[in-house]
Design a protein around this motif. Structure first.
Motif, PDB file in Angstrom:
ATOM      1  N   UNK A 210     -42.254 -15.483  13.730  1.00  0.00           N
ATOM      2  CA  UNK A 210     -43.446 -14.648  13.967  1.00  0.00           C
ATOM      3  C   UNK A 210     -44.637 -15.478  14.461  1.00  0.00           C
ATOM      4  N   UNK A 211     -45.094 -16.519  13.740  1.00  0.00           N
ATOM      5  CA  UNK A 211     -46.234 -17.280  14.262  1.00  0.00           C
ATOM      6  C   UNK A 211     -45.898 -18.047  15.541  1.00  0.00           C
ATOM      7  N   UNK A 212     -44.639 -18.400  15.728  1.00  0.00           N
ATOM      8  CA  UNK A 212     -44.261 -19.111  16.950  1.00  0.00           C
ATOM      9  C   UNK A 212     -44.366 -18.203  18.168  1.00  0.00           C
ATOM     10  N   UNK A 213     -44.078 -16.932  17.994  1.00  0.00           N
ATOM     11  CA  UNK A 213     -44.075 -16.008  19.131  1.00  0.00           C
ATOM     12  C   UNK A 213     -45.440 -15.871  19.786  1.00  0.00           C
ATOM     13  N   UNK A 214     -46.510 -16.112  19.040  1.00  0.00           N
ATOM     14  CA  UNK A 214     -47.851 -16.013  19.638  1.00  0.00           C
ATOM     15  C   UNK A 214     -48.085 -17.078  20.699  1.00  0.00           C
ATOM     16  N   UNK A 215     -47.293 -18.152  20.659  1.00  0.00           N
ATOM     17  CA  UNK A 215     -47.416 -19.200  21.672  1.00  0.00           C
ATOM     18  C   UNK A 215     -46.566 -18.907  22.912  1.00  0.00           C
ATOM     19  N   UNK A 216     -45.892 -17.764  22.921  1.00  0.00           N
ATOM     20  CA  UNK A 216     -45.036 -17.396  24.054  1.00  0.00           C
ATOM     21  C   UNK A 216     -45.613 -16.236  24.854  1.00  0.00           C
ATOM     22  N   UNK A 217     -46.882 -15.931  24.635  1.00  0.00           N
ATOM     23  CA  UNK A 217     -47.480 -14.796  25.332  1.00  0.00           C
ATOM     24  C   UNK A 217     -47.567 -15.019  26.842  1.00  0.00           C
ATOM     25  N   UNK A 218     -47.745 -16.253  27.276  1.00  0.00           N
ATOM     26  CA  UNK A 218     -47.826 -16.544  28.709  1.00  0.00           C
ATOM     27  C   UNK A 218     -46.499 -17.025  29.279  1.00  0.00           C
ATOM     28  N   UNK A 219     -45.434 -16.976  28.467  1.00  0.00           N
ATOM     29  CA  UNK A 219     -44.134 -17.420  28.941  1.00  0.00           C
ATOM     30  C   UNK A 219     -43.542 -16.389  29.897  1.00  0.00           C
ATOM     31  N   UNK A 220     -42.980 -16.857  30.991  1.00  0.00           N
ATOM     32  CA  UNK A 220     -42.363 -15.972  31.974  1.00  0.00           C
ATOM     33  C   UNK A 220     -40.965 -15.596  31.511  1.00  0.00           C
ATOM     34  N   UNK A 221     -40.776 -14.348  31.173  1.00  0.00           N
ATOM     35  CA  UNK A 221     -39.473 -13.893  30.706  1.00  0.00           C
ATOM     36  C   UNK A 221     -38.401 -14.056  31.780  1.00  0.00           C
ATOM     37  N   UNK A 222     -38.800 -13.998  33.041  1.00  0.00           N
ATOM     38  CA  UNK A 222     -37.831 -14.136  34.123  1.00  0.00           C
ATOM     39  C   UNK A 222     -37.227 -15.537  34.194  1.00  0.00           C
TER      40      UNK A 222
END
Length: 356
Positions: A210-222
């Protein structure tokens, strides 16, 4: 690996004696050189492995011992009764009952059903397949101690998590939010968010994911590879996608309404206020579908395009993009309406969910 008592006593005299340099004593003789100062775990270097039964003993033999788990360490009110020897030949003096109490499979069946040694004697030496770097993390975790001062690498931490599970140690208990290992793993989130999220997902460590996911907001899912997607698994991959899509929809929804118009005045009627509405629409589109490199990209397939929105958009970015619109307005009421709309937008965006 067991040692005869005579050879084991010989090794113990090196790892337990205090470090002293060669110097004349009061009678002018010299003391034998003891083992060098205990080196960090893992050691920076060492020369020889401990002697075996067929090797002549040598007083210059260098024995590498953990600086945390050594014979005189105060890690428990009882003295250690067993020794673990890592794959790179570092000794760890530990308590068998502590390891067995934390493990549900006998520490991966490595701890034998031996008779507890008599007072003042040491139990067997057990060779483990893990390196000293990984074993050090595992033992600190079992003893509920922080090993952050060793600055372990992310790779060592990931290997330690796997080792904990292999050795029957509960991950949900020892990587809970209040534990030292949880804090140490989370410290790698800013630089290794995807790898840490995949690690947490593969072991179903929700409180770490959960707290790690906040650092993936700008990650390109593609850009997510098949290998990483397999490691993350369908459940946590779905949560990550829903986080991105949810924030994307929220951002567009919040930006859509323009500032509320005021009652017409002699100098600013509804036609004049349409200028502010058009300016807001253009500026908000710039935020939601920014075409600057690194903020947004298209990935085309046969029938659709995936848009990566700037989901970690900061409130300061909003203010810098929308605030200057007021400089082009001559009407004080329009400027007030813009300021109120911007404040409301910032408050609404700040409460949008940032984690899975």
């Amino acid at each position: 690996m067991n040692m005869e008592n005579t050879d084991w006593d010989f090794v113990l005299q090196f790892v337990s004696e205090p470090v002293e340099q060669d110097h004349p004593d009061k009678q002018g003789s010299e003391r034998p050189l003891a083992v060098p100062t205990q080196v960090p775990t893992p050691p920076e270097s060492f020369t020889d492995s401990p002697v075996d039964n067929d090797t002549p003993t040598d007083e210059n033999t260098l024995v590498s011992v953990s600086t945390t788990f050594f014979p005189g360490a105060q890690n428990h009110h009882l003295p250690p009764d067993i020794v673990l020897l890592s794959s790179d030949s570092v000794f760890f003096y530990v308590h068998s009952h502590v390891l067995l109490g934390a493990s549900d499979n006998g520490f991966n069946s490595l701890l034998p059903a031996f008779t507890k040694p008599r007072s003042g004697q040491m139990g067997p030496v057990i060779l483990v397949p893990e390196s000293s770097a990984v074993l050090n993390i595992v033992l600190h975790t079992v003893y509920d101690m922080s090993c952050s001062h060793y600055s372990p690498s992310f790779e060592s931490l990931a290997a330690a998590v796997q080792t904990l599970q292999t050795h029957g140690i509960s991950l949900n208990r020892h990587i809970a939010p209040s534990t030292p290992l949880h804090a140490l793993l989370l410290s790698h989130a800013p630089l290794r968010p995807l790898e840490l999220y995949a690690l947490a997902a593969s072991y179903d460590l929700y409180d770490l994911a959960v707290p790690t996911s906040s650092h993936l907001l700008s990650f390109s899912l593609a850009s997510l590879t098949d290998e990483m997607a397999d490691q993350i698994g369908p459940r946590y991959l779905k949560r990550l996608f829903f986080l991105h899509f949810g924030r994307s929809d929220a951002l567009k929804r919040l930006l859509l309404p323009p500032p509320h118009p005021h009652a017409p005045t002699s100098s600013c009627d509804f036609a004049e206020q349409k200028k502010l509405t058009r300016a807001w629409a253009l500026a908000s589109a710039y935020l939601a579908w920014d075409a600057r490199p690194g903020l947004f990209s298209f990935t085309y397939s046969a029938s659709f395009a995936v848009i990566n929105v700037l989901l970690d958009l900061s409130t300061s970015t909003m203010e810098s993009a929308l605030g200057p619109l007021g400089e082009q307005l001559s009407c004080d009421l329009c400027r007030k309406a813009l300021q109120d709309r911007l404040k409301n937008l910032i408050v609404q965006w700040s409460v949008v969910k940032r984690t899975i």
